[in-house]
Each structure stands twice: as structure tokens, then as C-alpha cells.
Design a protein around this motif. Structure first.
Motif, PDB file in Angstrom:
ATOM      1  N   TYR A 107      17.173  90.990 111.251  1.00 33.39           N
ATOM      2  CA  TYR A 107      17.078  90.338 112.539  1.00 33.39           C
ATOM      3  C   TYR A 107      16.283  89.054 112.364  1.00 33.39           C
ATOM      4  N   SER A 108      16.286  88.223 113.421  1.00 34.30           N
ATOM      5  CA  SER A 108      15.605  86.935 113.339  1.00 34.30           C
ATOM      6  C   SER A 108      14.822  86.676 114.624  1.00 34.30           C
ATOM      7  N   ILE A 109      13.850  85.760 114.498  1.00 33.68           N
ATOM      8  CA  ILE A 109      13.009  85.322 115.609  1.00 33.68           C
ATOM      9  C   ILE A 109      13.155  83.814 115.731  1.00 33.68           C
ATOM     10  N   ILE A 110      13.432  83.332 116.934  1.00 33.11           N
ATOM     11  CA  ILE A 110      13.463  81.890 117.185  1.00 33.11           C
ATOM     12  C   ILE A 110      12.101  81.450 117.702  1.00 33.11           C
ATOM     13  N   CYS A 111      11.602  80.339 117.164  1.00 32.92           N
ATOM     14  CA  CYS A 111      10.355  79.763 117.669  1.00 32.92           C
ATOM     15  C   CYS A 111      10.336  78.271 117.384  1.00 32.92           C
ATOM     16  N   ASP A 112       9.419  77.574 117.995  1.00 32.31           N
ATOM     17  CA  ASP A 112       9.179  76.165 117.691  1.00 32.31           C
ATOM     18  C   ASP A 112       8.721  76.058 116.234  1.00 32.31           C
ATOM     19  N   HIS A 113       9.141  74.993 115.547  1.00 28.27           N
ATOM     20  CA  HIS A 113       8.791  74.855 114.128  1.00 28.27           C
ATOM     21  C   HIS A 113       7.293  74.667 113.923  1.00 28.27           C
ATOM     22  N   ARG A 114       6.541  74.330 114.986  1.00 28.10           N
ATOM     23  CA  ARG A 114       5.093  74.176 114.895  1.00 28.10           C
ATOM     24  C   ARG A 114       4.349  75.443 115.290  1.00 28.10           C
ATOM     25  N   ALA A 115       5.071  76.495 115.644  1.00 29.35           N
ATOM     26  CA  ALA A 115       4.459  77.695 116.220  1.00 29.35           C
ATOM     27  C   ALA A 115       3.487  78.360 115.253  1.00 29.35           C
ATOM     28  N   HIS A 116       2.432  78.913 115.827  1.00 28.48           N
ATOM     29  CA  HIS A 116       1.418  79.610 115.035  1.00 28.48           C
ATOM     30  C   HIS A 116       2.033  80.783 114.280  1.00 28.48           C
ATOM     31  N   ILE A 117       2.930  81.528 114.907  1.00 27.09           N
ATOM     32  CA  ILE A 117       3.507  82.704 114.243  1.00 27.09           C
ATOM     33  C   ILE A 117       4.324  82.301 113.019  1.00 27.09           C
ATOM     34  N   HIS A 118       4.784  81.055 112.993  1.00 30.32           N
ATOM     35  CA  HIS A 118       5.586  80.577 111.865  1.00 30.32           C
ATOM     36  C   HIS A 118       4.734  79.916 110.799  1.00 30.32           C
ATOM     37  N   LYS A 119       3.768  79.070 111.213  1.00 32.24           N
ATOM     38  CA  LYS A 119       3.052  78.229 110.253  1.00 32.24           C
ATOM     39  C   LYS A 119       1.711  78.782 109.799  1.00 32.24           C
ATOM     40  N   TYR A 120       1.050  79.567 110.657  1.00 38.16           N
ATOM     41  CA  TYR A 120      -0.352  79.873 110.385  1.00 38.16           C
ATOM     42  C   TYR A 120      -0.676  81.368 110.401  1.00 38.16           C
ATOM     43  N   GLU A 121       0.336  82.216 110.228  1.00 39.38           N
ATOM     44  CA  GLU A 121       0.061  83.647 110.199  1.00 39.38           C
ATOM     45  C   GLU A 121       0.544  84.286 108.902  1.00 39.38           C
ATOM     46  N   ALA A 122       0.475  83.471 107.829  1.00 40.09           N
ATOM     47  CA  ALA A 122       0.652  83.958 106.458  1.00 40.09           C
ATOM     48  C   ALA A 122       1.984  84.651 106.216  1.00 40.09           C
ATOM     49  N   GLY A 123       3.026  84.204 106.912  1.00 40.60           N
ATOM     50  CA  GLY A 123       4.335  84.829 106.731  1.00 40.60           C
ATOM     51  C   GLY A 123       4.396  86.239 107.278  1.00 40.60           C
ATOM     52  N   GLY A 124       3.590  86.501 108.305  1.00 38.01           N
ATOM     53  CA  GLY A 124       3.471  87.865 108.826  1.00 38.01           C
ATOM     54  C   GLY A 124       4.757  88.455 109.358  1.00 38.01           C
ATOM     55  N   PRO A 135      12.876  78.403 112.690  1.00 40.01           N
ATOM     56  CA  PRO A 135      11.994  77.385 113.291  1.00 40.01           C
ATOM     57  C   PRO A 135      12.820  76.216 113.808  1.00 40.01           C
ATOM     58  N   VAL A 136      12.651  75.885 115.063  1.00 41.55           N
ATOM     59  CA  VAL A 136      13.486  74.879 115.720  1.00 41.55           C
ATOM     60  C   VAL A 136      12.642  73.657 116.059  1.00 41.55           C
ATOM     61  N   ILE A 137      13.152  72.471 115.743  1.00 42.79           N
ATOM     62  CA  ILE A 137      12.503  71.226 116.135  1.00 42.79           C
ATOM     63  C   ILE A 137      12.961  70.882 117.549  1.00 42.79           C
ATOM     64  N   PRO A 138      12.038  70.782 118.505  1.00 44.19           N
ATOM     65  CA  PRO A 138      12.456  70.464 119.881  1.00 44.19           C
ATOM     66  C   PRO A 138      13.179  69.121 119.951  1.00 44.19           C
ATOM     67  N   SER A 139      14.317  69.110 120.615  1.00 44.89           N
ATOM     68  CA  SER A 139      15.096  67.880 120.711  1.00 44.89           C
ATOM     69  C   SER A 139      14.363  66.813 121.509  1.00 44.89           C
ATOM     70  N   ASN A 140      13.467  67.246 122.408  1.00 44.54           N
ATOM     71  CA  ASN A 140      12.729  66.272 123.227  1.00 44.54           C
ATOM     72  C   ASN A 140      11.369  65.926 122.633  1.00 44.54           C
ATOM     73  N   LYS A 141      11.071  66.436 121.434  1.00 45.50           N
ATOM     74  CA  LYS A 141       9.818  66.166 120.718  1.00 45.50           C
ATOM     75  C   LYS A 141       8.586  66.745 121.415  1.00 45.50           C
ATOM     76  N   HIS A 142       8.775  67.608 122.407  1.00 45.10           N
ATOM     77  CA  HIS A 142       7.635  68.140 123.153  1.00 45.10           C
ATOM     78  C   HIS A 142       7.655  69.656 123.217  1.00 45.10           C
ATOM     79  N   HIS A 143       8.745  70.242 123.701  1.00 42.12           N
ATOM     80  CA  HIS A 143       8.816  71.693 123.866  1.00 42.12           C
ATOM     81  C   HIS A 143      10.264  72.160 123.687  1.00 42.12           C
ATOM     82  N   LEU A 144      10.413  73.424 123.319  1.00 34.25           N
ATOM     83  CA  LEU A 144      11.758  73.980 123.208  1.00 34.25           C
ATOM     84  C   LEU A 144      12.422  74.007 124.573  1.00 34.25           C
TER      85      LEU A 144
END
Length: 399
Positions: A107-124, A135-144
Motif C-alpha cells: 500500500y502507499s501513503i500520499i503526502c506533501d514532499h516536505r512532510a515530516h512523516i516523509h522527510k524527518y521520521e527516519a523512513g518510519g 511525495p507530491v510537490i504542490p502545484s501551487n507551491k504552497h499546499h496540496l
């Protein structure tokens, strides 16, 4: 009657952790924290918080701890959920929340590419849950946005792909607020296709303070929410995960499995309760101070990369010919040093107005020195361009 042999062992075991100067050291640390812009995790308990915490109950939280249970129930109530679970950290709260939703990979999880669960939780997510992260880059450069989610979600029986089972949002993310109408739109779509919603609400308190929306309204679109007590609210330890009674009962089992079952947590829960009552009301003042810092930097000529929607500012001093190291070194050399970490500036409940004034003074003097030396800003240099990754500077904190 202790034997001589036992007394000898006892002499080697005993230890006094309090130095003769610890009160002075704590006072010095509190002064440093008032001048630290690296993170809001540096906030410390006040003497009043300590005093309140010592009045808590003395139960065992693996079995039942009254003060902790009361805090869990209160946070569940104000977020509009059925139950809560006290956890030692935001990472534990997020990861146990995700693991409780997820059952059997792939299974997969969608999140912002800057999200803590993706970048800063040691691949948890991969380690604990066997989950792929999209990890998704927001098209508006602000939020998903809803369209971002629709463009990246995997709803397919094709064996080449890991179906999406969770959309995880973070609010705030780098201090910015996701518009609630966008959250609702994403939630309605996700639920319509059988996908769960999780919120990393470590700083959701800031959203409530800035938008004046009740926490229950902000959390309603989500199946689970993690709320941190030790960042903006200034408690020493802890986050609370909320959801349905069934969800929290399962999460409690995972907490034990992951080694997060704790004993006399009442004193920590009481500190969290004190923070809710006394520190949450300070957040509007924090946001106003952050905006004052932003306005000062902009007036001097710095580029603002991400504005002070709540407690964080991301800035770039290159338009005035200055580097982060120059600002950091000059700030650390002040009679009362500043502690800086690069392009991200975090204002918190213990940040002093004098520290903001001194930081602006440092940047202003450096800008004047550069102009006097002949620096001219290049024409066409980008202003206020969003940047994904903020610059980190290792601060000198051992002066």
C-alpha cells in the motif's frame, strides 16, 4: 541492617544529578531560549508549570494513569474525536497512527514532499508499516490541492502499483496553513474512494489561533490526528493521537509493541494540561511578533521565501549581499548571543521582543556595511520565490 558489602555497592550507585550551579545554569538556558530562532522545540517548562505538574496523579499508564487519561479524553473532546492516546513524541504519534490504519502491504501513503512523516521520521512508514510513500510537490507551491491528490493517488488493481490507503496532510507545514475548504475537498474525495485521512497536526494549535476555527472543525475531515504538546505549546514532552475508540484501542497496542508504553506519565500529562490553559492563549502574540520580524527583514531588503502565516519565516539575505553565516556569526558575537539556524526563523512563546530587535539590528548593520563596500543588488534577482528546502546552519551554542 545493611551489610558493609551492600553499603559499598550503594555508595557506587548513588548519584546527585543536581550541580551546585544548576539553578544559575537553568536561568542562563532560559535566557538563551528567549534568543533562539532555530525551533520551537527549545521551549522549556516554567517554574509554574513545574509546580502544577508535581500535583498530578501517580498511576501507571500501561495500566491506568488518571491524569494522563483525563488529558487524553480532553484532547479527544476538543478535537471532536472519541478517544486519545498520549505518546512520547510526534514521530511516535504519526507512525503509530499510520500503522494502526494500515493492515497488509502493499500500500502507499500520499503526502506533501516536505512532510515530516516523509522527510524527518527516519523512513518510519517503510520500516514500521511496509508502506511506500508518494511525495507530491504542490502545484501551487504552497499546499496540496484536491487536483494534486487526484493526479497522484493510486486506485487500481494493477499489480505493478501499491494502492493508496492514506492521504496524510500536515497543518501547519513549515508554518503555512492549508485552507480548510481544500482540506474538506480532499477528505470528501479520499473517503469516497475508501482512503483514510491522517493529519500531522503538530502545530494545529497555531492554525486554530490564526483562523479562529475550533479544533473540532479543523480535525473533522480526518480519521486520525496527531497533536504535539511540546512545540508551540511549550510542554516538555508528548503528543496525543486521536481517533475512534476502536482505532485508539488498536493504537494503544502498537504503542506497547513499539516500546512506547510508559509508567508514571501523570507529571508529563499535567505539564501538557498547563500548556493548554496558559500557553495556547499566547499564540496570537507569537504570530504578531513573527510578522513584525518578517516586516523588518523585508524593509531591510531581504527576500521573504515563505511568509509568517503563523510562527515561521523563511528568508534569503542574498539580495542585500549578506550570507547566513555572516548573520549567524555576528549574532553569536553579541553580548547576549542570538542562536540562528539558517533561512528558517521560528518565533515561539518564549522568544523575546528584544531578540527580534537585535536580530533585525544585526541584519541592518550588515546590509549597511555591504552597501558602504559597494555592493549593488543584481537587477532581476528573484524576490519572495518559494523554496522547498531551507538552508541549515550549524549554530554555535556552547559559548
Amino acid at each position: 541492617m545493611a551489610t558493609a558489602a551492600f553499603s559499598s555497592i550503594a555508595d557506587t550507585v548513588k548519584f546527585d544529578i543536581l550541580s551546585e550551579t544548576h539553578a544559575l545554569e537553568n536561568a542562563k538556558k532560559r535566557k538563551e531560549i528567549a534568543r533562539t530562532f532555530i525551533s520551537d522545540t527549545v521551549t522549556v517548562p516554567t517554574e509554574d508549570m513545574y509546580a502544577y505538574a508535581t500535583l498530578a496523579t501517580l498511576g501507571d499508564d500501561v495500566y491506568f494513569e488518571p491524569s494522563s487519561a483525563a488529558l487524553e479524553a480532553h484532547i479527544a473532546k476538543i478535537t471532536g474525536k472519541e478517544a486519545g492516546l498520549y505518546l512520547p513524541s510526534g514521530t511516535a504519534s504519526n507512525q503509530i497512527g499510520l500503522r494502526t490504519h494500515l493492515k497488509q502491504p502493499p500500500y502507499s501513503i500520499i503526502c506533501d514532499h516536505r512532510a515530516h512523516i516523509h522527510k524527518y521520521e527516519a523512513g518510519g512508514a517503510a520500516f514500521h508499516s511496509g508502506a511506500a510513500v508518494i511525495p507530491v510537490i504542490p502545484s501551487n507551491k504552497h499546499h496540496l490541492t484536491l487536483q494534486d491528490v487526484k493526479d497522484n493517488i493510486i486506485i487500481s488493481d494493477d499489480g505493478h502499483f501499491a494502492p493508496t490507503e492514506i492521504v496524510a496532510l500536515e497543518n501547519t507545514l513549515n508554518g503555512t496553513i492549508i485552507p480548510q475548504e481544500e482540506v474538506i475537498a480532499i477528505s470528501e474525495y479520499a473517503h469516497s474512494v475508501g482512503v483514510k485521512m491522517h493529519l500531522d497536526g503538530a502545530r494545529i494549535w497555531h492554525v486554530a489561533a490564526e483562523t479562529e476555527m475550533p479544533l473540532s472543525e479543523l480535525c473533522a475531515p480526518f480519521d486520525s490526528v496527531s497533536l504535539c504538546l511540546s512545540k508551540g505549546l511549550g510542554a516538555p514532552v508528548g503528543s496525543v493521537l486521536v481517533g475512534t475508540k476502536e482505532f485508539i484501542a488498536k493504537a494503544r497496542r502498537f504503542r506497547k509493541l513499539f516500546g512506547g508504553g510508559m509508567r508514571q506519565t501523570g507529571i508529563l500529562a499535567a505539564a501538557g494540561a498547563y500548556a493548554l490553559t496558559h500557553n495556547f492563549p499566547q499564540l496570537p502574540r507569537v504570530h504578531a511578533l513573527a510578522r513584525r520580524l518578517e516586516a523588518g527583514l523585508e524593509e531591510i531588503g531581504c527576500a521573504i521565501l515563505s511568509r509568517a502565516e503563523t510562527c515561521m519565516i523563511f528568508y534569503d539575505p542574498t539580495p542585500i549581499g549578506v550570507t547566513f553565516d555572516e548573520i549567524g556569526n555576528r549574532g553569536s558575537a553579541l553580548p547576549e548571543p542570538l542562536f540562528l539556524g539558517g533561512s528558517r526563523l521560528v518565533v515561539h512563546i518564549q522568544t523575546s521582543e528584544a531578540a527580534v530587535d537585535d536580530l533585525l539590528g544585526v541584519v541592518r548593520v550588515l546590509a549597511e556595511e555591504k552597501r558602504a563596500a559597494g555592493f549593488v543588488k543584481p537587477e532581476g534577482q528573484a524576490e519572495s520565490a518559494f523554496k522547498d528546502v531551507y538552508v541549515r546552519r550549524v549554530p554555535k551554542i556552547d559559548k
